[in-house]
Every structure is written in C-alpha cells, then in structure tokens.
Design an enzyme around this catalytic site. Structure first.
Site, PDB file in Angstrom:
ATOM      1  CB  CYS A 184       6.236   4.298   4.394  1.00 46.24           C
ATOM      2  SG  CYS A 184       6.944   5.920   4.110  1.00 46.24           S
ATOM      3  CB  CYS A 213      -2.426   6.565   5.899  1.00 47.66           C
ATOM      4  SG  CYS A 213      -1.654   6.969   4.321  1.00 47.66           S
ATOM      5  CB  CYS A 235      -1.145   3.196   8.852  1.00 44.45           C
ATOM      6  SG  CYS A 235      -1.799   2.243   7.475  1.00 44.45           S
ATOM      7  CB  CYS A 245      -0.922  -0.013   1.220  1.00 45.85           C
ATOM      8  SG  CYS A 245      -2.206   1.263   1.182  1.00 45.85           S
ATOM      9  CB  CYS A 246       3.841   2.257   1.978  1.00 45.72           C
ATOM     10  SG  CYS A 246       3.183   2.624   3.624  1.00 45.72           S
TER      11      CYS A 246
END
Length: 241
Positions: free
Chosen positions: A231, A203, A206, A114-115
């Site tokens: 990240c 985010c 997170c 996702c990162c």
C-alpha cells in the site's frame, strides 16, 4: 546514527532473534515507536513491553476498517502499558477523492491513490517526529517485495537527507507459524477476523478471506496483480509512485 554505525548494527543483528533486535532498538533510541495494525504488530508490542514499558505505539485509522479491528485496537490499548496514538487521514483530501470518484474507485483505477490519502500521508506525519520505528514485517509475507528485508535498515521510503529514519524489523526471519505460536503461548490479543479465514487484514472493502493453499496476502486487493500487494507503507522511493 551515522552510516558506519548503521552498517555495524546491521551486521550485529543479521539473523538475530526478535527479542535481541527489539532490545537493540529500544536501548539505542528513546524517540522510537511501534507501528500497529496486524497480528505481527501485537506480537511485537507484547515482546517489547517485556523490555521497556510506556512505549510509543501508533496506528492508522483509515476510516474504512472492520469493526473487529477497532475492537482489537481498544483491547491492545487496555492490555499493554503503551502510549497509543491514532493517526487519521486529512479529511479534505479524502472528501475530494470521494466527491470526484465515489467510495469504491479503487476497484477501477487501483488502490494507490486511496492508500496514499488514507495511509501513506498519515504515516508520514507519524514518522516525521521520530528517529526510528519498529514494524511487524516478515520476509515470507511477499516473495516479490519483502524477501530481502533486513532486521534493521535506513528506511527506504521515508528517510530524507534532512531526516535519517531507522527502521527495525524484529520479526523479519519469523514465519507466520512462529507468530501464531507466540500469540497462542502468551495469550496475545488478535483480530477476531482471523477466526473467519482472514490472514492479512486491511480496510474492509479491500480485504477478504483466503482460500485453501492461497498465500496469506492474496486476500488483500485481490482484483490486482498478485505480486504487488503493498500500500506504500513499506516500499522504496522508486516503488511509491
């Protein structure tokens, strides 16, 4: 900047104060930008604008930020004489990941994918046209990944044989207390979430507030190994897989 010039600059700036590092960066490079996301970065912007105005600044909008973060971005844009560029992820990649795995797959298989889509790839696009960039990283943010952070370096993650990217870390030697002393002394804007126990803000899914005596990065990706709170934006090539 060739290798000998970089080495000389590293020796010159080792242990230097943030203003000296910023002055060296802004005097040597016209095609340079500040990366902006957290409190440290706003402190850097505040310091840099006293040296040069109309500085390039970029930020990454992952699409999953807190509302308070968006309001900070706008406050900083209005407060300082900067050119703010907001980078967004490629929608096709994000859509494919969400379609296949759902909106919260990182809780099961880690935050790397996702990162990569939401942060690393947009960052690559932001850096592709630059000769140098400036971050708000500090050595004491992570004893595992940032303890050897220099004031200036050849970027270990995004430099290529065709594109040598210089990275300046003017706050490398500062502590969190020094950052907040500057913020308070100069009335620098900061994210309202800091008043609710958030220290390192990313985010929304997170990030959470930390508990007393926890390290400031413990609120990021709390379900994962505490020693790997990165990240992919500030690690070496060997660590990005």
């Amino acid at each position: 900047m060739n290798a000998d010039e970089l080495q000389q600059l590293q020796q010159q700036l080792a242990g230097a104060k943030p203003r000296a590092v910023l002055r060296a960066a802004l005097e040597r490079f016209d095609n340079i930008a500040i990366s902006f996301s957290g409190a440290e970065d706003v402190a850097v912007i505040d310091l840099a604008c006293a040296i040069r105005q109309d500085i390039q600044v970029f930020t990454l909008d992952t699409g999953r930020l807190h509302g308070e973060t968006y309001r900070l971005l706008e406050e900083v844009r209005k407060r300082y004489p900067i050119r703010l560029r907001v980078m967004f992820p490629d929608p096709a990649g994000v859509e494919a990941m969400v379609r296949e795995k759902g909106l919260y797959s990182f809780y099961d298989d880690g935050h790397s994918e996702c990162c990569r889509l939401r942060k690393v790839e947009p960052l690559k696009r932001a850096l592709a046209g630059l000769d140098a960039w400036i971050t708000g990283q500090r050595r004491d943010q992570s004893v595992d990944t940032r303890q050897d952070l220099p004031e200036v370096q050849l970027d270990p993650a995004f430099s290529t044989p065709e594109h040598a990217l210089v990275k300046f870390n003017p706050l490398a030697g500062w502590t969190s207390r020094q950052v907040w002393d500057h913020i308070e002394a100069y009335d620098v804007p900061y994210n309202a979430l800091h008043r609710r126990g958030y220290t390192s803000i990313g985010c929304e899914p997170c990030t959470r507030p930390i508990l007393p005596n926890q390290h400031e990065r413990e609120g990021r990706w709390w379900w994962e190994d505490g020693g790997k709170k990165e990240c992919g934006l500030h690690v070496g090539k060997a660590d990005k897989a």
